[in-house]
Motif scaffolding. Sequence first.
Motif, PDB file in Angstrom:
ATOM      1  N   ILE A  21      -1.389 -14.904   9.631  1.00 28.56           N
ATOM      2  CA  ILE A  21      -2.691 -14.356  10.046  1.00 28.56           C
ATOM      3  C   ILE A  21      -3.775 -14.929   9.133  1.00 28.56           C
ATOM      4  CG2 ILE A  21      -2.110 -12.240  11.291  1.00 28.56           C
ATOM      5  CD1 ILE A  21      -1.963 -10.761   8.672  1.00 28.56           C
ATOM      6  N   PRO A  22      -4.162 -16.168   9.367  1.00 28.81           N
ATOM      7  CA  PRO A  22      -5.074 -16.856   8.450  1.00 28.81           C
ATOM      8  C   PRO A  22      -6.482 -16.268   8.400  1.00 28.81           C
ATOM      9  CG  PRO A  22      -4.665 -18.180  10.398  1.00 28.81           C
ATOM     10  CD  PRO A  22      -3.751 -16.996  10.481  1.00 28.81           C
ATOM     11  N   TRP A  23      -6.866 -15.426   9.310  1.00 32.48           N
ATOM     12  CA  TRP A  23      -8.211 -14.851   9.306  1.00 32.48           C
ATOM     13  C   TRP A  23      -8.310 -13.602   8.428  1.00 32.48           C
ATOM     14  CZ3 TRP A  23      -4.830 -14.918  13.364  1.00 32.48           C
ATOM     15  CH2 TRP A  23      -4.348 -13.703  13.800  1.00 32.48           C
ATOM     16  N   ILE A  24      -7.203 -13.187   7.802  1.00 28.66           N
ATOM     17  CA  ILE A  24      -7.202 -12.010   6.930  1.00 28.66           C
ATOM     18  C   ILE A  24      -6.903 -12.452   5.499  1.00 28.66           C
ATOM     19  CG2 ILE A  24      -6.059  -9.832   6.394  1.00 28.66           C
ATOM     20  CD1 ILE A  24      -5.651  -9.388   9.336  1.00 28.66           C
ATOM     21  N   SER A  25      -7.733 -12.010   4.571  1.00 28.82           N
ATOM     22  CA  SER A  25      -7.591 -12.379   3.163  1.00 28.82           C
ATOM     23  C   SER A  25      -6.386 -11.676   2.530  1.00 28.82           C
ATOM     24  CB  SER A  25      -8.852 -11.993   2.398  1.00 28.82           C
ATOM     25  OG  SER A  25      -8.660 -12.155   1.015  1.00 28.82           O
ATOM     26  N   TYR A  26      -5.757 -12.381   1.619  1.00 26.74           N
ATOM     27  CA  TYR A  26      -4.625 -11.825   0.872  1.00 26.74           C
ATOM     28  C   TYR A  26      -5.059 -10.710  -0.077  1.00 26.74           C
ATOM     29  CZ  TYR A  26       0.148 -12.129  -0.866  1.00 26.74           C
ATOM     30  OH  TYR A  26       1.453 -11.867  -1.175  1.00 26.74           O
ATOM     31  N   SER A  27      -6.356 -10.586  -0.276  1.00 22.55           N
ATOM     32  CA  SER A  27      -6.871  -9.510  -1.124  1.00 22.55           C
ATOM     33  C   SER A  27      -6.535  -8.134  -0.569  1.00 22.55           C
ATOM     34  CB  SER A  27      -8.384  -9.637  -1.285  1.00 22.55           C
ATOM     35  OG  SER A  27      -8.693 -10.711  -2.122  1.00 22.55           O
ATOM     36  N   TRP A  28      -6.262  -8.040   0.714  1.00 22.15           N
ATOM     37  CA  TRP A  28      -5.870  -6.748   1.287  1.00 22.15           C
ATOM     38  C   TRP A  28      -4.569  -6.263   0.673  1.00 22.15           C
ATOM     39  CZ3 TRP A  28      -8.852  -3.481   3.664  1.00 22.15           C
ATOM     40  CH2 TRP A  28      -9.999  -3.953   4.289  1.00 22.15           C
ATOM     41  N   ILE A  29      -3.700  -7.168   0.277  1.00 24.45           N
ATOM     42  CA  ILE A  29      -2.472  -6.763  -0.425  1.00 24.45           C
ATOM     43  C   ILE A  29      -2.779  -6.495  -1.883  1.00 24.45           C
ATOM     44  CG2 ILE A  29      -0.248  -7.555  -1.308  1.00 24.45           C
ATOM     45  CD1 ILE A  29       0.335  -8.853   1.263  1.00 24.45           C
ATOM     46  N   ALA A  54      -6.956  -5.646 -14.225  1.00 27.11           N
ATOM     47  CA  ALA A  54      -6.255  -6.872 -13.826  1.00 27.11           C
ATOM     48  C   ALA A  54      -6.124  -6.958 -12.309  1.00 27.11           C
ATOM     49  CB  ALA A  54      -4.879  -6.926 -14.479  1.00 27.11           C
ATOM     50  N   GLY A  55      -5.944  -5.824 -11.658  1.00 25.99           N
ATOM     51  CA  GLY A  55      -5.809  -5.815 -10.204  1.00 25.99           C
ATOM     52  C   GLY A  55      -7.083  -6.224  -9.493  1.00 25.99           C
ATOM     53  N   VAL A  56      -8.224  -5.792 -10.003  1.00 26.02           N
ATOM     54  CA  VAL A  56      -9.504  -6.202  -9.419  1.00 26.02           C
ATOM     55  C   VAL A  56      -9.693  -7.705  -9.597  1.00 26.02           C
ATOM     56  CG1 VAL A  56     -12.015  -6.014  -9.668  1.00 26.02           C
ATOM     57  CG2 VAL A  56     -10.611  -3.945  -9.588  1.00 26.02           C
ATOM     58  N   GLN A  57      -9.343  -8.207 -10.780  1.00 21.83           N
ATOM     59  CA  GLN A  57      -9.432  -9.659 -10.998  1.00 21.83           C
ATOM     60  C   GLN A  57      -8.501 -10.412 -10.057  1.00 21.83           C
ATOM     61  OE1 GLN A  57      -8.701 -10.143 -15.235  1.00 21.83           O
ATOM     62  NE2 GLN A  57     -10.877 -10.594 -15.518  1.00 21.83           N
ATOM     63  N   LEU A  58      -7.281  -9.911  -9.897  1.00 22.58           N
ATOM     64  CA  LEU A  58      -6.322 -10.553  -8.998  1.00 22.58           C
ATOM     65  C   LEU A  58      -6.830 -10.544  -7.560  1.00 22.58           C
ATOM     66  CD1 LEU A  58      -3.498 -11.805  -8.540  1.00 22.58           C
ATOM     67  CD2 LEU A  58      -2.647  -9.466  -8.262  1.00 22.58           C
ATOM     68  N   ALA A  59      -7.400  -9.439  -7.138  1.00 17.33           N
ATOM     69  CA  ALA A  59      -7.932  -9.361  -5.777  1.00 17.33           C
ATOM     70  C   ALA A  59      -9.080 -10.346  -5.589  1.00 17.33           C
ATOM     71  CB  ALA A  59      -8.397  -7.938  -5.468  1.00 17.33           C
ATOM     72  N   TRP A 101       0.824  -1.208   0.000  1.00 20.26           N
ATOM     73  CA  TRP A 101       0.000   0.000   0.000  1.00 20.26           C
ATOM     74  C   TRP A 101       0.860   1.261   0.000  1.00 20.26           C
ATOM     75  CZ3 TRP A 101      -5.007   0.639  -0.982  1.00 20.26           C
ATOM     76  CH2 TRP A 101      -5.804  -0.507  -1.002  1.00 20.26           C
ATOM     77  N   ALA A 102       1.911   1.287   0.811  1.00 21.69           N
ATOM     78  CA  ALA A 102       2.773   2.469   0.873  1.00 21.69           C
ATOM     79  C   ALA A 102       3.474   2.713  -0.464  1.00 21.69           C
ATOM     80  CB  ALA A 102       3.804   2.312   1.989  1.00 21.69           C
ATOM     81  N   ALA A 103       3.865   1.655  -1.154  1.00 22.63           N
ATOM     82  CA  ALA A 103       4.547   1.810  -2.441  1.00 22.63           C
ATOM     83  C   ALA A 103       3.641   2.483  -3.463  1.00 22.63           C
ATOM     84  CB  ALA A 103       5.014   0.449  -2.951  1.00 22.63           C
ATOM     85  N   PHE A 104       2.388   2.046  -3.559  1.00 24.59           N
ATOM     86  CA  PHE A 104       1.484   2.657  -4.532  1.00 24.59           C
ATOM     87  C   PHE A 104       1.094   4.070  -4.139  1.00 24.59           C
ATOM     88  CE2 PHE A 104       0.845  -1.749  -5.959  1.00 24.59           C
ATOM     89  CZ  PHE A 104       1.068  -1.549  -7.313  1.00 24.59           C
ATOM     90  N   LEU A 105       0.905   4.306  -2.849  1.00 19.33           N
ATOM     91  CA  LEU A 105       0.597   5.666  -2.409  1.00 19.33           C
ATOM     92  C   LEU A 105       1.779   6.594  -2.675  1.00 19.33           C
ATOM     93  CD1 LEU A 105      -1.251   4.947   0.955  1.00 19.33           C
ATOM     94  CD2 LEU A 105      -2.271   5.645  -1.224  1.00 19.33           C
ATOM     95  N   ALA A 106       2.978   6.116  -2.407  1.00 19.42           N
ATOM     96  CA  ALA A 106       4.175   6.931  -2.640  1.00 19.42           C
ATOM     97  C   ALA A 106       4.363   7.204  -4.130  1.00 19.42           C
ATOM     98  CB  ALA A 106       5.400   6.244  -2.060  1.00 19.42           C
ATOM     99  N   ALA A 107       4.027   6.234  -4.975  1.00 23.11           N
ATOM    100  CA  ALA A 107       4.123   6.454  -6.422  1.00 23.11           C
ATOM    101  C   ALA A 107       3.191   7.581  -6.854  1.00 23.11           C
ATOM    102  CB  ALA A 107       3.803   5.163  -7.173  1.00 23.11           C
ATOM    103  N   ASP A 108       1.978   7.585  -6.316  1.00 25.71           N
ATOM    104  CA  ASP A 108       1.050   8.660  -6.666  1.00 25.71           C
ATOM    105  C   ASP A 108       1.514   9.997  -6.110  1.00 25.71           C
ATOM    106  OD1 ASP A 108      -1.322   9.660  -7.930  1.00 25.71           O
ATOM    107  OD2 ASP A 108      -2.190   9.843  -5.928  1.00 25.71           O
ATOM    108  N   ILE A 109       2.056   9.994  -4.913  1.00 27.29           N
ATOM    109  CA  ILE A 109       2.571  11.242  -4.334  1.00 27.29           C
ATOM    110  C   ILE A 109       3.698  11.797  -5.205  1.00 27.29           C
ATOM    111  CG2 ILE A 109       3.820  12.202  -2.364  1.00 27.29           C
ATOM    112  CD1 ILE A 109       2.231  10.112  -0.636  1.00 27.29           C
ATOM    113  N   ALA A 110       4.595  10.929  -5.640  1.00 29.18           N
ATOM    114  CA  ALA A 110       5.702  11.368  -6.499  1.00 29.18           C
ATOM    115  C   ALA A 110       5.186  11.888  -7.842  1.00 29.18           C
ATOM    116  CB  ALA A 110       6.681  10.219  -6.718  1.00 29.18           C
TER     117      ALA A 110
END
Length: 168
Positions: free
Chosen positions: A131-139, A115-120, A64-73
């Motif tokens: 942390i098995p109770w949290i979906s990998y879709s959060w990444i 593609a990102g929505v499909q991947l999620a 999340w920080a990488a994509f936010l930082a890309a937009d900030i830049a």
Amino acid sequence: MTADHGEPQSPLERAYFALGRAEAVLAAVLLVAMVVLIFSGGVARMLRHPINWTTDFATCFFAWAAFLAADIAWRNDALMNIDLLTARLPQGWRRGVEMFNHLIILTFLGFLVYAGVQLAWVSSARSFQGIPWISYSWITMSLPVGAALLALTTLVRMRRGSDSRETA
């Protein structure tokens, strides 16, 4: 934004300005949290009491920080560019090349959103090891959300015209 790139005037400009500030705060918080998690996980491992979920959360925060930082830049015109050829073009041609580049960027970002929505969606059944109770879709949702933010910034840049680094 205003002509002098000061405080925004219209409601839409104020919303975009507020979004940029929120992105910067969230990216900073995620970066600090990532460092704290990695450090505390390392200390716990050294003390022979590993905390396995720290790496999983740090990975999520990094995405999340990488994509936010890309937009900030991109917003702040802080990405690397090579204008050796375009700087020699007349103003009209330079503007045309800039618009063409922005259209290529928008096309690519549109693909990333799709593609990102499909991947999620596909990764929604997958979970983290620690942390098995949290979906990998959060990444994986960081990809389409980040691409959508970058696309919004690209549209704003296209609307504004020539960017601030260009000289007369």
